[in-house]
Enzyme design. Sequence first.
Site, mmCIF file in Angstrom:
data_model
loop_
_atom_site.group_PDB
_atom_site.id
_atom_site.type_symbol
_atom_site.label_atom_id
_atom_site.label_comp_id
_atom_site.label_asym_id
_atom_site.label_seq_id
_atom_site.Cartn_x
_atom_site.Cartn_y
_atom_site.Cartn_z
ATOM 1 N N ASP A 8 8.664 -35.543 -20.578
ATOM 2 C CA ASP A 8 9.767 -34.728 -21.066
ATOM 3 C C ASP A 8 10.798 -35.706 -21.627
ATOM 4 O OD1 ASP A 8 11.583 -32.424 -21.281
ATOM 5 O OD2 ASP A 8 12.610 -33.364 -19.595
ATOM 6 N N ASP A 10 14.802 -34.878 -22.531
ATOM 7 C CA ASP A 10 16.164 -34.751 -22.001
ATOM 8 C C ASP A 10 16.170 -34.775 -20.475
ATOM 9 O OD1 ASP A 10 17.906 -33.995 -24.492
ATOM 10 O OD2 ASP A 10 16.110 -32.752 -24.655
ATOM 11 N N ASP A 170 11.791 -33.415 -15.246
ATOM 12 C CA ASP A 170 12.969 -33.375 -14.373
ATOM 13 C C ASP A 170 13.383 -31.974 -13.967
ATOM 14 O OD1 ASP A 170 13.837 -32.934 -17.185
ATOM 15 O OD2 ASP A 170 15.826 -32.843 -16.301
#
Length: 225
Positions: A8, A10, A170
């Site tokens: 991922d 961001d 995250d």
Amino acid sequence: MNGLAVFDLDGTLVDTAPDLIDTTNVVLARRGVPAMKAADLLPHVGLGARAMIDATLLAAGITLPDAEIDACHAEFLSHYGERIAKLSRPFPEMLDALATLEGAGVGLAVCTNKREANAKALLSAFGLLDRFRFVAGADTFAVSKPDPGHLTMTIDNAGGTVDRTVYVGDSRVDVMTARAANVPIVGVTYGYTDVPMTALDPDRLLNRGDDVGAAILELMGCLTV
């Protein structure tokens, strides 16, 4: 290629929250909306620009017509694109992980709900783009996370296979995507999520300073060759 690691963006590869939060507050300030504190807006960052706009309006007790919110979103994308790497920085743990994985012959890819052009621009700003075999954004395919197709098509385009891939994320959306795609996930606790990663039971749970590359290689060693 000894497996594939898909990241991922961001809150995982890059700490982009400062630019995203600042952009939200700048766009809404033009409409008289009070700025939202970074700590309060942070859990919404991983859900996208719309979610950040909606959260800021809700906190201020302000309702805007749908057309005006659409205009806010368009302004957000324009303003953010102009300053995409002004305050954002790669997480040092991830830079170390990329080097570790490359040294082990593991391929690298990105699967993000950021628009593809913005994702590539951000990675280019830090000299990272060429290190990835494929970068998939929210608009690359007909589906995006949490649809597992977003991840599996990223894997296909990067020349990998689902049974030799580890995903790194995250957020709740990242865990949902990985589980649906039957791909093990390394979850980091320091990103942007509306549900703490500690409550999401990833295959490996890592904090700031932990060795991300080693965790990915360990998981790959458990996969069927």
